[in-house]
Design a protein around this motif. Structure first.
Motif: not given
Ligand SMILES: [Fe+2]
Length: 398
Positions: A3-4, A260-269
């Protein structure tokens, strides 16, 4: 997929010639701009002068702050905050690379900061209890002159603290720029090394998530593979012909989209970046080089833990021919091709190439542990990384 929540309010003005729209775009966010740029960059000076003229033509007052150095230090940001307050600016414009944009963001937030020392804004740190994230900031406008950090379309800034020997992040929604003007022509005159560094940094932002993020996500993996592949295909073109418009366009939009967040939703590391920041803080290697030194060793260490991902990387990103090869050979060829790509771009891939020896690994490990390890004594990743594993990775990187 995990989820994000996703939110990104940055208005993008993209295209060759977009820089001409700076004046109008700036007039929409303020009347008196602190223009932030580097101290000594002769080629960039011409671009900044054009920008300042456009701002004047659009009726803006301009206060220059051309004091940014690579890996911006919080003390320098403090000087920028003072200049902004003394002159009563109402917006901040960054014209330059990641260091300039991060400085512009930090100044914009610093002007309104009520949390004491500006270093208290830094979120990612071992003494987390002292963090007072900024909540408001002056409006900002970014003009990246280097396709690399993606700072133009996200809510992060990276700052360094010389006395602490630390380099770490601020993030807050108040740091989102209002507008980013992406003009690939501004990158035509970049030195070769900066172009190469920008490409490698862009790939690292996606690779961090591709290799170390969630497992069940077809769309994200395809998007990440497309971003990495596009950089790998276009960087050599831009290095061979710095004025190749399409290659510059591709690299610039990849850099923005990579983080910009599109490639990494839900992945903060971003575990490889955590190691890279320590290498930069302790050994003064530039940001992209610090990642070039970490990525191949990291990949070699984790290839057996996630063989499916590394197989996909070899096939879909590095285009390894599978004919008459085992899966292990395909994975290894993919990793070797990636190492060669970095070296052909002109960056080192081994710590020993930048003079870091075995007896210097313990302090590096200790800093990563102190600054970035979580309460369970691990570097957050998928899978998490223990102290012992981190030392093995550093040894592989020698
Ligand atoms: Fe980076």
């Amino acid at each position: 997929m995990r989820p994000f929540e996703y939110h990104n309010p940055v208005r993008i003005v993209f295209g060759a010639g977009a820089f001409k729209r700076l004046g109008d775009a700036a007039a929409a966010i303020g009347a008196h701009a602190l223009v932030v740029s580097y101290a000594d960059e002769p080629e960039l000076t011409k671009i900044v002068q054009r920008g300042v003229q456009q701002l004047a033509d659009s009726g803006l007052r301009v206060t220059p702050f051309f004091q940014v150095q690579p890996n911006p230090e919080v003390q320098m940001v403090q000087r920028g905050v003072q200049a902004a307050r003394d002159n009563g600016v109402d917006c901040v414009i960054g014209i330059g690379g990641g260091s300039v944009m991060d400085t512009a963001k930090a100044i914009a937030a610093g002007v309104e900061y009520r949390g004491g020392d500006l270093w208290n804004m830094v979120n990612s740190r071992h003494d987390r209890q002292q963090v007072v994230p900024p909540e408001t900031a002056l409006p900002t406008l970014m003009v990246p002159t280097l396709a690399a950090t993606g700072s133009e379309m996200n809510n992060c800034a990276v700052l360094s603290h010389r006395e602490r020997g630390e380099k770490s992040y601020i993030w807050s929604d108040c740091l989102f720029p209002r507008t980013a003007i992406l003009d690939p022509r501004l990158t035509y005159t970049l030195p070769r090394l900066q172009t190469a560094c920008g490409g490698v940094d862009t790939i690292s932002h996606v690779m961090e998530i591709y290799l170390n993020g969630q497992d069940q996500t077809d769309l994200l993996h395809a998007w990440q593979e497309g971003l990495m592949r596009t950089v790998i295909e276009n960087l050599p073109t831009a290095l061979a012909d710095p004025r190749d418009r399409q290659a510059r366009e591709e690299l610039m939009w990849c850099a923005t989209c990579a983080i910009n967040g599109w490639a990494s939703p839900g992945d903060p590391w971003t575990p490889m970046h955590q190691i890279g920041h320590v290498l930069t803080a302790r050994h003064q290697v530039n940001h992209a080089t610090s990642l070039a030194l970490v990525m191949p060793a990291w990949m070699d260490f984790f290839k057996t833990a996630k063989p499916e991902r590394y197989f996909r990387f070899a096939r879909r990103v590095m285009h390894v021919d599978p004919h008459r090869r085992t899966r292990e050979q395909i994975i290894d060829e993919g990793l070797e091709a990636f190492r060669q790509f970095i070296e052909q771009a002109g960056l080192p891939t081994r710590l020993s190439q930048v003079g870091i020896a075995r007896d210097q690994l313990d302090p590096i490990l200790e800093d990563v542990r102190r600054i970035s390890f979580n309460a369970r004594g691990q570097l957050a990743s998928n899978p998490p990384v223990t102290e012992q594993q981190l030392m093995t990775i550093l040894e592989k990187a020698l």
